[in-house]
Each structure stands twice: as C-alpha cells, then as structure tokens.
Motif scaffolding. Sequence first.
Motif, PDB file in Angstrom:
ATOM      1  N   HIS A 212       6.170   4.138 -31.969  1.00 32.62           N
ATOM      2  CA  HIS A 212       6.061   2.614 -31.427  1.00 32.62           C
ATOM      3  C   HIS A 212       6.030   2.873 -29.877  1.00 32.62           C
ATOM      4  O   HIS A 212       6.902   3.577 -29.296  1.00 32.62           O
ATOM      5  CB  HIS A 212       7.078   1.862 -31.543  1.00 32.62           C
ATOM      6  N   TYR A 213       5.197   2.303 -29.155  1.00 37.67           N
ATOM      7  CA  TYR A 213       4.901   2.149 -27.726  1.00 37.67           C
ATOM      8  C   TYR A 213       5.251   0.773 -27.303  1.00 37.67           C
ATOM      9  O   TYR A 213       4.709   0.055 -27.790  1.00 37.67           O
ATOM     10  CB  TYR A 213       4.009   2.857 -27.136  1.00 37.67           C
ATOM     11  N   GLU A 214       5.924   0.734 -26.143  1.00 40.16           N
ATOM     12  CA  GLU A 214       5.856  -0.620 -25.725  1.00 40.16           C
ATOM     13  C   GLU A 214       4.587  -0.707 -24.685  1.00 40.16           C
ATOM     14  O   GLU A 214       3.988   0.219 -24.341  1.00 40.16           O
ATOM     15  CB  GLU A 214       7.044  -0.709 -24.428  1.00 40.16           C
ATOM     16  N   VAL A 215       4.195  -1.823 -24.744  1.00 39.17           N
ATOM     17  CA  VAL A 215       2.905  -2.067 -23.781  1.00 39.17           C
ATOM     18  C   VAL A 215       2.825  -2.900 -22.662  1.00 39.17           C
ATOM     19  O   VAL A 215       3.498  -4.048 -22.843  1.00 39.17           O
ATOM     20  CB  VAL A 215       1.828  -2.679 -24.788  1.00 39.17           C
ATOM     21  N   LEU A 216       2.501  -2.371 -21.312  1.00 40.29           N
ATOM     22  CA  LEU A 216       2.622  -3.217 -19.988  1.00 40.29           C
ATOM     23  C   LEU A 216       0.946  -3.426 -20.069  1.00 40.29           C
ATOM     24  O   LEU A 216       0.247  -2.744 -19.523  1.00 40.29           O
ATOM     25  CB  LEU A 216       3.050  -2.266 -19.019  1.00 40.29           C
ATOM     26  N   THR A 217       0.642  -4.495 -19.951  1.00 43.74           N
ATOM     27  CA  THR A 217      -0.696  -4.978 -19.739  1.00 43.74           C
ATOM     28  C   THR A 217      -0.766  -5.216 -18.461  1.00 43.74           C
ATOM     29  O   THR A 217      -0.414  -6.234 -17.746  1.00 43.74           O
ATOM     30  CB  THR A 217      -0.983  -6.558 -20.741  1.00 43.74           C
ATOM     31  N   ILE A 218      -2.124  -4.856 -17.659  1.00 42.74           N
ATOM     32  CA  ILE A 218      -2.234  -5.077 -16.446  1.00 42.74           C
ATOM     33  C   ILE A 218      -3.775  -5.734 -16.483  1.00 42.74           C
ATOM     34  O   ILE A 218      -4.730  -5.470 -16.742  1.00 42.74           O
ATOM     35  CB  ILE A 218      -2.776  -3.591 -15.771  1.00 42.74           C
ATOM     36  N   PRO A 219      -3.669  -7.015 -15.583  1.00 41.43           N
ATOM     37  CA  PRO A 219      -4.849  -7.912 -15.438  1.00 41.43           C
ATOM     38  C   PRO A 219      -6.189  -7.174 -14.854  1.00 41.43           C
ATOM     39  O   PRO A 219      -7.258  -7.696 -15.513  1.00 41.43           O
ATOM     40  CB  PRO A 219      -4.410  -9.099 -14.506  1.00 41.43           C
TER      41      PRO A 219
END
Length: 290
Positions: A212-219
């Motif tokens: 499981h990975y956390e996801v940091l979304t970049i615009p």
Amino acid sequence: MANMCPYGRFTHAVVRGIPENFGSAAGDARKNGEVSVDLAKAQRQFGCLTGALRQKVGLQLIEIPPDTELPESWRIEDVAIIQGDTALITRPFKHQRRSEVDAVRRVVSELSLNVVEMGGEHGESGGATLEGSDVLFTGKEFFVGLSSHTNRGGAEVLADTFRDFAVSTVPVCGGARLKHICSMGGADTIIISSSDGAKKTLRMMEQLTDHHYEVLTIPEESGANCIYIKGPSKRDFLLHRPADECPDSISAFQKLQDYTLLPTACSEASKLGASLSSLCLLVNRKHTYF
C-alpha cells in the motif's frame, strides 16, 4: 540479499555537467526543433541543483566533466540503475547515447559497486533497451515503464539483476517516460500527476503490487518528478520544481510535514524532455572513496 538500508538514504550524488552544445550546436539561445533553450541558464540551474545536493542535503558530489561529443550525457539517470551495492549499466535506446555509460561505469567501479552490464543475450543480440527515466524504485519493488526508450527485454534484465525485488512493467500513459509522471516522496508515498494518463498508469501499478502506498497528487505534470533523499543528517529532503515553474503544485508539497522542501529549477532541461531526477545518480556508500 535485499538492501535493508532505510529507503532514500544516500551518501553520494553523481552528476555530469552541461556541455556547450546543450540542445544544439551553436548559439547562446539554442534551438531544438521548436524549442529555444538557454545554455547559460541551464548551467546556472545545474549549479543550483548540485549546490543543493552538496551544501543543503550534505551528499558528497562526484561531477563528471561535460562532453560535447556526448551532448545528452547530462541526462545521467538514464545510464545506470543503482540499488544497494549493485549498479546495472543500462543500454539507452539511441545508439549515439550508448558511449555515455563509459564514464559512469568508471565512477561506480571506483565506488566499489558491483557493476552489471546489459550485454550478452539481452544486449546487442537481444535488442533489450532500458533507461533510468523509466524505472521507479519504491524501496519495496521496481516499476518499469514501457516507453519508446525502454522495452520488456530491458525490464527482464533489471529483474534478473535485482532478484530480491519484484519487478512489474506498466505502459506509460500520457507521458513520455514513467518518471515524468510519477516519483517517490518517501518510503510509502508516490507523487503522481493528476493527468488522466498518469491516473491510468497508477491504477495499473496498484493492481500489480502487494504493498500500500499513499498517493500525493500534483496538479501539474512537470511537478510530479521530484527527488526524495534521506540525507546524512537523517532529515527528509524533497527537491521539487519551484513556484515560478509549477505554481499550482506548491501547496501539495507542503502537505509533506516535517520535510525540508528544496525548490530546484529545471526549466531548461525540461524543454528537452528531461526532469529533475534525470540530472543525477544517487548512491549510498558507507565509506568515502572520493
């Protein structure tokens, strides 16, 4: 055995200088197709990157001199995959880039890494190609982007080299290279572009992994390529594109609490299809050889 060092722990950075024929053959504002690149600005930005790695993060810097005979050699990430004590010397897609590996091979050998060559049945005769810009190592596994520069044969060589880690292949959707649309922001965090293509690639990665990975979304897609380092001081550093290049992404980076954020310009290299991580190879060595 798999390297048990904490993810992102590095001691050295290997870089290669910007040559005078960066992007073209002559002129201060270089032409590459429809794109105009500024040599002096590119060299200043390269100097800021190396300064951040050396002075702020605290890595030992090994700089290979620029070579006008190898005008793309500043994209040093492409020519080696380094994990633990092993350096896999890759086989770039373009024939004219394959001589770039020679200087890097010498440096990693002097750092006493175990050097593996992409040759033999997987090399010239097998047609395998592999470039580091298509390889994402998460600390737990490898993802290899199948792109115009990296093929399944290259991924097979990587899997054979790093047998302690799972290796999964994913098509690169909506980006030229895998690491153009995603990078690691720590041991358990994937930083990824918000584009539809990037989201499709991420869904495939999630289907292929047991972790499981956390996801940091970049615009902004250009902001999704970052460099995460746990430096000698054991602090978490993230080199990322600055506000004047990716203004909408800064608030996302600030969600990484307790990180030292290091805005690092890359506008000129990015015009030629490169990214921040293209400009360095990171190595973890217990002892100093330089």
